[in-house]
Design an enzyme around this catalytic site. Sequence first.
Site, PDB file in Angstrom:
ATOM      1  N   GLU A  72      32.306  -0.577 -22.778  1.00 31.17           N
ATOM      2  CA  GLU A  72      31.817  -0.457 -21.448  1.00 31.17           C
ATOM      3  C   GLU A  72      33.019   0.115 -20.369  1.00 31.17           C
ATOM      4  OE1 GLU A  72      30.319  -4.130 -20.509  1.00 31.17           O
ATOM      5  OE2 GLU A  72      28.244  -4.011 -21.619  1.00 31.17           O
ATOM      6  N   ARG A  87      19.378 -18.823 -25.051  1.00 33.44           N
ATOM      7  CA  ARG A  87      19.649 -20.349 -25.342  1.00 33.44           C
ATOM      8  C   ARG A  87      20.119 -21.074 -24.080  1.00 33.44           C
ATOM      9  NH1 ARG A  87      25.191 -20.651 -24.949  1.00 33.44           N
ATOM     10  NH2 ARG A  87      26.248 -18.787 -25.584  1.00 33.44           N
TER      11      ARG A  87
END
Length: 665
Positions: A200, A292
């Site tokens: 990135e 999560r």
Amino acid sequence: MFAKLLVANRGEIACRIIRTARRMGISTVAVYSQADRDAAHVAMADEAYAIGPAPARQSYLDGDKIIETARRCGAEAIHPGYGFLSENAGFAEACAAAGLIFVGPPAAAIRAMGGKSEAKASMTAASVPVVPGYHGAEQSEGYLAEQAEGIGYPVLLKASAGGGGKGMRIIERPEDFAAELAGAKREALAAFGDARMLIEKYLIRPRHIEVQVFADNHGRCVALFERDCSIQRRHQKVIEEAPAPGLSAELRRRMQEAAVAAAKSIGYSGAGTIEFLLDAGGEFYFMEMNTRLQVEHPVTEFITGLDLVEWQLRVAAGEALPQAWDRLAINGHAIEARLYAEDPAHDFLPSTGRIRHLVLPAETAELRIDSGIRAGDTITPHYDPMIAKLIVHGPDRETAVRRLGQALGQVAIAGVSANTGFLARLARLPDFLHANLDTGFIPRNEAALLMTPAPDAAGIGLAALGVVAWRKAEARRQAALTADPHSPWASTDSFRLNAPGRETLRLTISDSSFALALRHDANGIDIETEGQPIRAEGRLSEDGLLSARIGGAKRTAHFFAEPHEFSLFVDGERLLVSLPDDLEAGSGVATSGGLTAPMPGFIRAVLVSVGTAVEQGQALVVMEAMKMEHTIRAPSAGTIGALHAGEGAMVEAGTVLVEYEAEGG
């Protein structure tokens, strides 16, 4: 609601889940590795079962053992906590196949976000903005280097399958790409079993903002506001707060809408986090989704009044989210600080060993402590070195920051190195007070954060008072073993007939040496050092609490005797106090021509051979400890004389790894 829950995790999150389940009337089952047989979560649960040796791959990451344990004990559901198997789609599917409820999202949603590359493509399709970069399948070194050149340096190399800073590298120059890629792949393979990388564009001074989402199995999905997690070391979070300071109502709305769209696009259910990077111009980009519950969820709980673990269990049992959540408002400000067993002054290297003393502040309505560690527990190289989380709340950020500093000032951890002093200094920094936050916060403030504080008059007085009080207690203990426990020869106050007791006490306090002229009297000691008078009075309790008056001002500290020195804890800072004849334990990196292991760990790579000529700073050996890589480098130009540990070896701290001959030595 199910009646029995197996918690497939350890540490503070396992304790948290067990506590919440018990409040809901659910019976709990803990699992534990050989290293955790005496852990707090094992003691808390209604039942507990051993599942294997200390290495996580043979215990907490062994899904088959965990499912078999659930079947054996009659558990109806498994909560994976965060970490370990919490984002493992195969484990979620195996639970369903075994007729067990997996407390988490559907396996398809985990899989959709499990690979960063696939997740970025999915978010682009859902019109969620993403950081420019390469997320493709081609993984050859040459091709990845070409992509990095095309994106433009600096770039961020990330493990496609992971998170938590593992397998992540910032690369600023093309000539560093090959070595950093190799290291990132090794770390990713060890942590996630997957060496795929994505690249990135590295944004300059971005903020790390994440939005808490929650969805049920009836089509309802909401955003529970956002958190700022910009303060990080080694790409892992240190401080988190909610709400994120300085966000306009419009920007908050847009980020929450994007987060909900992201979750809905993959059919999500349960608790999850959409993580964004926010640039200086107010543009935000999708980074990843954690499928999560997050370590930092307590700050969201403080500002919403919700128990997210309770709602995880309710949603897993089939309940719908309340419509009232649409009317939730932000209540005040919350900040979380993570207490780690690590040494910030030495690149945050994890610290292993037995926690001899652990003092945490008392919980209140404004202060919450999440911990799975107790005094006497051992920090091992097998798991994350977190000791506790301190979470504070206030009506506004200024109050929350003040309460954080007060809470950190009451912490004392002896037996291992800890980051308490680092956090206490951080809480006092102007940049933090004024919410000048970005992911480069720690490097930018490194000088102030990593300085070793010189002892002031109060520190000198407390150190002297602690040594004198400890010496008296030790003399009384030794005298009690003799035939005449009341003998004046057992006195340690420099007793003189018809005159005040006087002595010279030589102390080393955090690398500074002092010659203290002491005058004892019935109430305390008068100290003079370098012409400075200090009056110290007080007492040392058996549990190490030093209650004192220094120069008439009331002071509270903790003072503990350790094998080769004393630890004095004042306002969150740990001052090491020793007498001149004391032997000091050392963890040196180079000794007698050898480079040693700075901590226990596994040898992941040996990059040189015997006879190799190396340059200063050249990487020689790569170790892994606490899920992170640590590189042993040449301290100067020289030659490798011998190698004492091969790849895959487990070594203890201080083990000589490389015999090294300095050039011209």
